[in-house]
Scaffold this active site. Sequence first.
Site, PDB file in Angstrom:
ATOM      1  N   HIS A   1      11.485  -2.993  19.274  1.00  0.00           N
ATOM      2  CA  HIS A   1      10.863  -2.751  17.972  1.00  0.00           C
ATOM      3  C   HIS A   1      11.829  -3.272  16.910  1.00  0.00           C
ATOM      4  CE1 HIS A   1       8.196  -0.935  15.030  1.00  0.00           C
ATOM      5  NE2 HIS A   1       9.216  -0.305  14.480  1.00  0.00           N
TER       6      HIS A   1
ATOM      7  N   SER B   1       8.895  -3.366  10.812  1.00  0.00           N
ATOM      8  CA  SER B   1       8.170  -2.122  11.035  1.00  0.00           C
ATOM      9  C   SER B   1       7.264  -1.809   9.831  1.00  0.00           C
ATOM     10  CB  SER B   1       9.150  -0.982  11.323  1.00  0.00           C
ATOM     11  OG  SER B   1       8.487   0.155  11.815  1.00  0.00           O
TER      12      SER B   1
ATOM     13  N   ASP C   1       5.324  -3.011  22.019  1.00  0.00           N
ATOM     14  CA  ASP C   1       6.131  -2.439  20.950  1.00  0.00           C
ATOM     15  C   ASP C   1       6.543  -1.006  21.298  1.00  0.00           C
ATOM     16  OD1 ASP C   1       6.911  -2.768  17.909  1.00  0.00           O
ATOM     17  OD2 ASP C   1       6.109  -0.752  18.178  1.00  0.00           O
TER      18      ASP C   1
END
Length: 360
Positions: A310, A147, A243
């Site tokens: 994610h 991330s 995502d």
Amino acid sequence: MVNLTLIPSAAAKGAVCLDGTVPGYHIHRGSGSGANNWLIQLEGGGWCNTIRSCVYRKTSRRGSSNYMEKILPFTGILSDKPDENPDFYSWNRVKLRYCDGASFTGDGQDEAAKLYFRGQRIWQAGMEELMSLGMRNAGQVLLSGCSAGGLASIVHCDEFRELFPGTTKVKCLSDAGLFLDAYDPIYESFLTIILRKKLMAEDLKHQLTLLCLLFFGPLQCFFPQNLISNIQTPTFLLNTAYDVWQLQASLAPPSADPHGNWHACKLNKSNCSASQIQFLQGFRNQMLDAIKGFSTSRQNGLFINSCFAHCQTEGQDTWYGTNSPTLENKGIAKSVGDWYFERSEVKAIDCPYPCDKTCP
């Protein structure tokens, strides 16, 4: 379970979290054949993009080491078990904690709000600490992140490479860090708005490459799609084409969906209408266009699947498990390992949703 280690010497260098506390990391030492190899994972956790949101963040583990967990489990790519992490289990494995609010970038402060934007200094202090612990003599190293940490692994990749002699194998892995400058349903770019505010709040520009600045300017240069073509160090992009974070937080934020038309779709893809699915397929196409140039380099690797997810390196269920996602009959851990050790070329791109039946 791995203990938190603070870096007291960072304070003298101004390498501090948003609230002024010193940064920290977790390290689990390698053994046997991996004793001289290092895997660094840069922690993720979003951005704060206004003074107000950064002040709030000061009272959390994302902005202060006072609130960080003192012990963390090492799973997925950080696991020390060969049946959970076959290629990297015996390496020195490190998680560098994230507390600057801007992907380990920026160098400034707001005296009125008592905020320190010192991500670049935290990065440098962290690397100096690890080099002193033996990383300077590493034979093989991998810089990874998920991330906001995945974005940081892209931004810092070439800088990381410069720490080592030419004899050291250095590569980078970005997990869910390919944030696109994509337009939401009312045709605004939510992430561009965030970045514009962020650039106004602190000095991020010096972290960006000169070549990118010449072509795009500082605002666009924080989007990975404009950075990846300039990276000289071998890099692996692990990303889903759908995502979940970008779908929920930037493609259809409340500001772009005042009537809540996307609410059900964001919670469960089976609730998406035909037009919403078409919109998501357009997002996927934009991602594939963004990585075309990157994918032509033999040294780079790709694993772009069609799961709604994610981050896929941190959890055991997605990294290396019985029901982990696969592409071309190969899971994520095997794909990353094959690419890193050059056992085979990995350029795997999934077909569009809903064709993939291996998504958890």
